[in-house]
Design a protein around this motif. Structure first.
Motif, mmCIF file in Angstrom:
data_model
loop_
_atom_site.group_PDB
_atom_site.id
_atom_site.type_symbol
_atom_site.label_atom_id
_atom_site.label_comp_id
_atom_site.label_asym_id
_atom_site.label_seq_id
_atom_site.Cartn_x
_atom_site.Cartn_y
_atom_site.Cartn_z
ATOM 1 N N ARG A 162 0.980 -1.196 0.073
ATOM 2 C CA ARG A 162 0.096 -0.139 -0.127
ATOM 3 C C ARG A 162 1.087 1.299 -0.048
ATOM 4 O O ARG A 162 1.943 1.203 0.563
ATOM 5 N N LEU A 163 0.406 2.135 -0.921
ATOM 6 C CA LEU A 163 1.003 3.503 -0.822
ATOM 7 C C LEU A 163 1.002 4.457 0.288
ATOM 8 O O LEU A 163 -0.352 4.580 0.709
ATOM 9 N N LEU A 164 1.923 5.178 1.105
ATOM 10 C CA LEU A 164 1.665 6.076 2.182
ATOM 11 C C LEU A 164 1.971 7.453 1.786
ATOM 12 O O LEU A 164 3.146 7.491 0.960
ATOM 13 N N LEU A 165 1.401 8.365 2.218
ATOM 14 C CA LEU A 165 1.730 9.909 2.168
ATOM 15 C C LEU A 165 2.660 10.152 3.189
ATOM 16 O O LEU A 165 2.009 10.100 4.313
ATOM 17 N N LEU A 166 4.008 10.517 3.126
ATOM 18 C CA LEU A 166 4.532 10.659 4.457
ATOM 19 C C LEU A 166 5.308 11.952 4.197
ATOM 20 O O LEU A 166 5.636 12.639 3.274
ATOM 21 N N ALA A 167 5.641 12.557 5.301
ATOM 22 C CA ALA A 167 6.309 13.842 5.507
ATOM 23 C C ALA A 167 7.115 13.748 6.720
ATOM 24 O O ALA A 167 6.919 13.210 7.891
ATOM 25 N N HIS A 168 8.296 14.750 6.526
ATOM 26 C CA HIS A 168 9.011 15.101 7.993
ATOM 27 C C HIS A 168 8.262 15.813 8.669
ATOM 28 O O HIS A 168 7.263 16.363 8.340
ATOM 29 N N PRO A 169 8.209 15.756 10.028
ATOM 30 C CA PRO A 169 7.440 16.127 11.142
ATOM 31 C C PRO A 169 7.371 17.898 10.711
ATOM 32 O O PRO A 169 6.304 18.588 11.004
ATOM 33 N N GLN A 170 8.337 18.752 10.308
ATOM 34 C CA GLN A 170 8.309 19.948 9.914
ATOM 35 C C GLN A 170 7.293 20.201 8.743
ATOM 36 O O GLN A 170 6.674 21.301 8.899
ATOM 37 N N ILE A 171 7.292 19.194 7.907
ATOM 38 C CA ILE A 171 6.205 19.482 7.065
ATOM 39 C C ILE A 171 4.743 19.356 7.526
ATOM 40 O O ILE A 171 4.050 20.385 7.051
ATOM 41 N N ARG A 172 4.641 18.467 8.160
ATOM 42 C CA ARG A 172 3.229 18.300 8.932
ATOM 43 C C ARG A 172 2.821 19.490 9.700
ATOM 44 O O ARG A 172 1.848 20.143 9.685
ATOM 45 N N ASP A 173 3.924 20.061 10.220
ATOM 46 C CA ASP A 173 3.724 21.344 11.229
ATOM 47 C C ASP A 173 3.282 22.488 10.203
ATOM 48 O O ASP A 173 2.615 23.263 10.523
ATOM 49 N N ALA A 174 4.097 22.582 9.233
ATOM 50 C CA ALA A 174 3.854 23.673 8.033
ATOM 51 C C ALA A 174 2.662 23.493 7.349
ATOM 52 O O ALA A 174 1.867 24.781 7.143
ATOM 53 N N LEU A 175 1.867 22.319 7.471
ATOM 54 C CA LEU A 175 0.518 22.312 6.966
ATOM 55 C C LEU A 175 -0.601 22.250 7.974
ATOM 56 O O LEU A 175 -1.655 22.302 7.323
ATOM 57 N N ARG A 176 -0.187 22.432 9.061
ATOM 58 C CA ARG A 176 -1.143 22.489 10.146
ATOM 59 C C ARG A 176 -2.245 23.356 9.972
ATOM 60 O O ARG A 176 -1.929 24.510 9.719
ATOM 61 N N GLY A 177 -3.462 23.134 10.111
ATOM 62 C CA GLY A 177 -4.377 24.005 9.693
ATOM 63 C C GLY A 177 -4.989 24.072 8.435
ATOM 64 O O GLY A 177 -5.939 24.633 8.162
ATOM 65 N N ARG A 178 -4.313 23.390 7.605
ATOM 66 C CA ARG A 178 -4.555 23.542 6.190
ATOM 67 C C ARG A 178 -5.153 22.092 5.453
ATOM 68 O O ARG A 178 -4.804 21.093 5.956
ATOM 69 N N ILE A 229 16.100 10.475 2.798
ATOM 70 C CA ILE A 229 16.145 11.829 2.575
ATOM 71 C C ILE A 229 15.053 12.521 3.186
ATOM 72 O O ILE A 229 15.178 13.651 4.018
ATOM 73 N N ALA A 230 13.653 12.097 3.177
ATOM 74 C CA ALA A 230 12.341 12.524 3.595
ATOM 75 C C ALA A 230 12.476 12.663 5.209
ATOM 76 O O ALA A 230 11.985 13.508 5.915
ATOM 77 N N ALA A 231 13.227 11.719 5.717
ATOM 78 C CA ALA A 231 13.244 11.662 7.302
ATOM 79 C C ALA A 231 14.255 12.617 7.876
ATOM 80 O O ALA A 231 14.293 13.295 8.980
ATOM 81 N N GLU A 232 15.247 13.147 6.962
ATOM 82 C CA GLU A 232 16.251 13.857 7.608
ATOM 83 C C GLU A 232 15.948 15.394 6.990
ATOM 84 O O GLU A 232 16.356 16.375 7.725
ATOM 85 N N LEU A 233 15.463 15.601 6.153
ATOM 86 C CA LEU A 233 15.112 17.150 5.457
ATOM 87 C C LEU A 233 13.601 17.348 5.477
ATOM 88 O O LEU A 233 12.838 16.394 5.389
ATOM 89 N N PRO A 234 13.203 18.787 5.488
ATOM 90 C CA PRO A 234 11.643 19.001 5.629
ATOM 91 C C PRO A 234 11.076 18.897 4.049
ATOM 92 O O PRO A 234 11.086 19.766 3.251
ATOM 93 N N MET A 235 10.775 17.349 3.724
ATOM 94 C CA MET A 235 10.045 17.306 2.565
ATOM 95 C C MET A 235 8.908 15.914 2.886
ATOM 96 O O MET A 235 9.163 15.532 3.939
ATOM 97 N N TRP A 236 8.256 16.040 1.717
ATOM 98 C CA TRP A 236 7.206 14.619 1.731
ATOM 99 C C TRP A 236 7.674 14.112 0.448
ATOM 100 O O TRP A 236 8.283 14.247 -0.209
ATOM 101 N N THR A 237 6.941 12.719 0.699
ATOM 102 C CA THR A 237 7.184 11.650 -0.516
ATOM 103 C C THR A 237 5.861 10.639 -0.305
ATOM 104 O O THR A 237 5.165 10.699 0.501
ATOM 105 N N VAL A 238 5.809 9.850 -1.273
ATOM 106 C CA VAL A 238 5.047 8.718 -1.272
ATOM 107 C C VAL A 238 6.030 7.372 -1.495
ATOM 108 O O VAL A 238 6.657 7.556 -2.237
ATOM 109 N N ALA A 239 5.652 6.407 -0.686
ATOM 110 C CA ALA A 239 6.373 5.249 -0.653
ATOM 111 C C ALA A 239 5.562 4.125 -0.409
ATOM 112 O O ALA A 239 4.638 4.154 0.350
ATOM 113 N N PRO A 240 6.079 2.856 -0.474
ATOM 114 C CA PRO A 240 5.198 1.439 0.077
ATOM 115 C C PRO A 240 5.379 1.321 1.507
ATOM 116 O O PRO A 240 6.453 1.639 2.160
#
Length: 297
Positions: A162-178, A229-240
């Motif tokens: 199954r594919l998951l939409l994943l992000a660094h915690p900073q990206i989650r925080d940046a998108l909070r409320g949106r 990379i997504a775990a170290e830098l403020p980015m998101w990705t999709v992965a299995p």
């Protein structure tokens, strides 16, 4: 009517070449030609149209293949399994697989052979590489994300992802409320497995009924490095999920999108027909059992 001649017919039918069938059967080409001619004389009609480039099945051959393929393959497998029980299991087994998938399921596969003298050589690559290895006989088995449609290959589903939409915690925080949707995600950087964004586009289509128009900030053709990379830098990705869940469990990545219901299957694939050695027959069963019994989704 001898099993060997029907087996030979199926090899020629699947490979569209008496020469390639002869190689697979470890026979000479004249021997294969003689067996086909003998069958044609017995049936009273031609099975193949010969040409310089190979052979083309006649409608009669198509009908015969549909009628006998399942039974001949089953009998061949039964004979090979009987040989397996009376033959020492040894030799070198070549398995083709995506490197990322093997990093997850490899220990299960290797563990299935610890009680034998079979050695394993893994070969890593994408779909085209894996199919070529099966076609030219370099691989005994392959793990693939899709089952080749060609009739010369056999396959069985052994798991899925199954594919998951994943992000660094900073990206989650940046998108909070949106609202997390296709538009919002394209305002922040992301890392992708390929420039075509195949996994991201698949996720966007199902989750958001939309697409991703923006180019990835980073493209890395290895999902393990995409996640790192997504775990170290403020980015998101999709992965299995089979690669991503350890990152989620540790908190290094967080899921930020809806869970998908669709499962992308993966298959154990092999060339149909000869040679059916005790090693390859045992390997097919062992790999399938190892993946299914351990819940490889």
């Amino acid at each position: 009517m001898a099993f060997d001649r029907l087996h030979t017919f199926l090899e020629v039918y699947r490979r569209l070449s008496m020469g390639r069938a002869a190689e697979a059967l470890a026979l000479t080409q004249p021997a294969v030609s003689n067996q086909i001619s003998s069958l044609e004389q017995e049936f009273g009609f031609p099975l193949f149209v010969r040409s310089r480039s190979g052979v083309r099945p006649t409608p009669a051959a198509d009908s015969l293949a549909r009628d006998i393929a399942e039974h001949v393959d089953a009998l061949g497998q039964t004979l090979a399994e009987r040989r397996t029980r009376s033959t020492a299991l040894s030799g070198l087994l070549h398995i083709g697989t995506p490197a990322e998938l093997f990093s997850s399921v490899g220990p299960r596969i290797v563990g299935a052979f610890l009680g034998t003298d079979i050695r394993i050589q893994a070969h890593f690559g994408g779909r085209a590489f894996l199919r070529q290895g099966l076609e030219d006989g370099s691989f005994d088995l392959a793990l693939m994300a899709s089952s080749p449609p060609e009739r010369r290959f056999g396959s069985e589903r052994v798991g899925g992802e199954r594919l998951l939409l994943l992000a660094h915690p900073q990206i989650r925080d940046a998108l909070r409320g949106r609202k997390v949707d296709a538009q919002a995600l394209q305002t922040v950087p992301f890392v992708a497995y390929n420039a075509e964004l195949s996994l991201i586009r698949q996720y966007f289509l199902e989750a958001f009924q939309g697409t991703c128009q923006k180019a990835a900030r980073i493209v890395v053709p290895d999902l393990r490095n995409v996640l790192a990379i997504a775990a170290e830098l403020p980015m998101w990705t999709v992965a299995p999920d089979y690669l991503a869940l350890p990152y989620v469990a540790s908190g290094r990545l967080v899921e930020i999108g809806p869970a998908l219901t669709a499962v992308n299957p993966f298959y154990l694939v092999w060339p149909k027909g000869a040679p059916r050695t005790s090693r390859t027959m045992f390997a097919r069963r062992a790999v399938k059992d190892a993946l299914i019994s351990t819940g490889s989704r």
